[in-house]
Design an enzyme around this catalytic site. Structure first.
Site, short mmCIF file in Angstrom:
data_model
loop_
_atom_site.label_atom_id
_atom_site.label_comp_id
_atom_site.label_asym_id
_atom_site.label_seq_id
_atom_site.Cartn_x
_atom_site.Cartn_y
_atom_site.Cartn_z
N CYS A 123 2.53 47.66 37.08
CA CYS A 123 2.31 46.34 37.18
C CYS A 123 1.76 45.84 35.79
O CYS A 123 2.11 44.34 35.52
CB CYS A 123 1.36 45.73 38.29
SG CYS A 123 2.07 45.96 39.88
N HIS A 256 -0.46 38.57 36.29
CA HIS A 256 0.39 39.43 36.99
C HIS A 256 0.32 38.84 38.48
O HIS A 256 -0.83 38.64 39.01
CB HIS A 256 -0.15 40.78 37.06
CG HIS A 256 0.52 41.62 38.35
ND1 HIS A 256 1.88 41.54 38.40
CD2 HIS A 256 -0.15 42.50 39.16
CE1 HIS A 256 2.05 42.52 39.42
NE2 HIS A 256 1.21 42.90 39.91
N ASN A 286 4.76 40.35 44.89
CA ASN A 286 4.48 41.25 43.60
C ASN A 286 5.90 41.68 43.44
O ASN A 286 6.18 42.80 43.88
CB ASN A 286 3.49 41.98 44.03
CG ASN A 286 3.07 43.00 42.97
OD1 ASN A 286 3.76 43.01 42.11
ND2 ASN A 286 1.75 43.55 43.05
#
Length: 329
Positions: A123, A256, A286
């Site tokens: 990520c 993020h 996500n």
């Protein structure tokens, strides 16, 4: 005559989400068929996620990256043959090798022999890839870079684990960077601590033709949350210090897009009003390395992010890795 400072500047952005949009209720209905209980209320309360997009079984990460790249190239108004560096941040490559970046270079028809490689920082991947491209451009090794975050994360989700399968989605985001005497990327900071590798991982590998270990994502959610809220503020402050900017000079924060609670906590710690934070986690879920460039492109195209504004990006991911960059758009 004094030599002018060389910067890397964002010329254009692009993104792509596969058409299969799956709401929390639709996902809950799918899981219920296997006896797995969850609900829209449970997911929203813990994550802020309301929907995500899943790629079709025959769609690869490089396919997602291709559309985002084409849109970024069009927005940047550059000749694809001028792109002499391609970096793809992904944890879900098409193959063990060659790299997704090499596959993408071919799909784009770029024949100039420029460098192409993948970055794997989960990520945090886009933050790592952007800082890497910036370094290549600043040192004069490359002039025009295509930097992409792309993931087909649904490939590694265990749909019998409700604590993880509801969190992630697929997609891609891209930027075109070019050498410029006009300030662009102003400062970056990257970090990792491999002693936390087990709290967020997909521990399988290919061994003599079979998958050794698990091919599904594993996550200790509480440990990830605790570590994320601790490191994100610090790495953001470090990047701002390198850029010689104060937090109040940040026009937009793009964290993020993992969990709205982590995002709002970081925004608050930096002393920024929530209105300056770009949020797409509700619609995208996500998307790992794709989340930051996806959110960036959304905010550029809807007119929120304007030329001359300061943008702070930050990410944290498996490894454990974390990073941040600040740039003038």
């Amino acid at each position: 005559m004094a030599q002018s400072t060389l910067y890397s500047r964002v010329l254009g952005t692009g993104s792509y989400l596969p058409p299969d949009r799956v709401t929390n209720q639709e996902l809950a209905d799918r899981l219920a068929k296997d006896g797995i209980e969850t609900s829209d209320e449970w997911i929203v309360a813990r994550t802020g996620i309301r929907a995500r997009h899943f790629a079709a079984p025959d769609v690869t990460t490089s396919d997602l990256a291709l559309v985002a790249a084409q849109r970024a190239i069009e927005a940047a108004d550059v000749d694809p043959q001028s792109i002499d560096l391609i970096i793809v941040a992904t944890s879900t490559p098409d193959f063990v090798f060659p790299s997704t970046a090499c596959l993408l270079q071919n799909k784009l028809g770029i024949k100039n022999g420029g460098a192409a490689f993948d970055v794997q920082a989960v990520c945090s991947g886009f933050a790592y890839a952007l800082a890497t491209a910036d370094s290549f451009i600043r040192t004069g090794q490359h002039r025009t870079a295509l930097v992409i975050g792309a993931e087909a994360f649904s490939r590694i989700l265990d749909f019998k684990d409700r604590t993880t399968c509801v969190l992630f989605g697929d997609g891609a985001g891209a930027v075109v960077l070019s050498a410029s005497e006009e300030p662009g990327i102003l400062g970056s900071a990257l970090h990792a601590d491999g002693s936390y590798s087990n709290i967020l991982c997909t521990p399988g590998n290919v061994n003599r033709g079979v998958i050794a270990g698990s091919a599904f994502l594993h996550m200790d959610g509480q440990a990830v949350f605790k570590l994320a809220v601790n490191v994100l503020e610090k790495v953001a402050v470090e990047a701002l210090s390198k850029a010689e900017l104060a937090s109040e000079q940040v026009d937009w924060l793009i964290p993020h897009q993992a969990n709205i609670r982590i995002m709002t906590s970081t925004c608050r710690k930096l002393g920024l009003p929530q209105e300056r934070m770009i949020v797409t986690v509700d619609e995208h879920g996500n998307t790992s390395a794709a989340s930051i460039p996806l959110a960036l492109d959304v905010a550029v195209r809807d007119g929120r992010i304007k030329r001359g504004q300061h943008v702070l990006i930050e990410g944290v991911g498996g490894g454990f890795t974390w990073g941040a960059s600040v740039f003038r758009f």
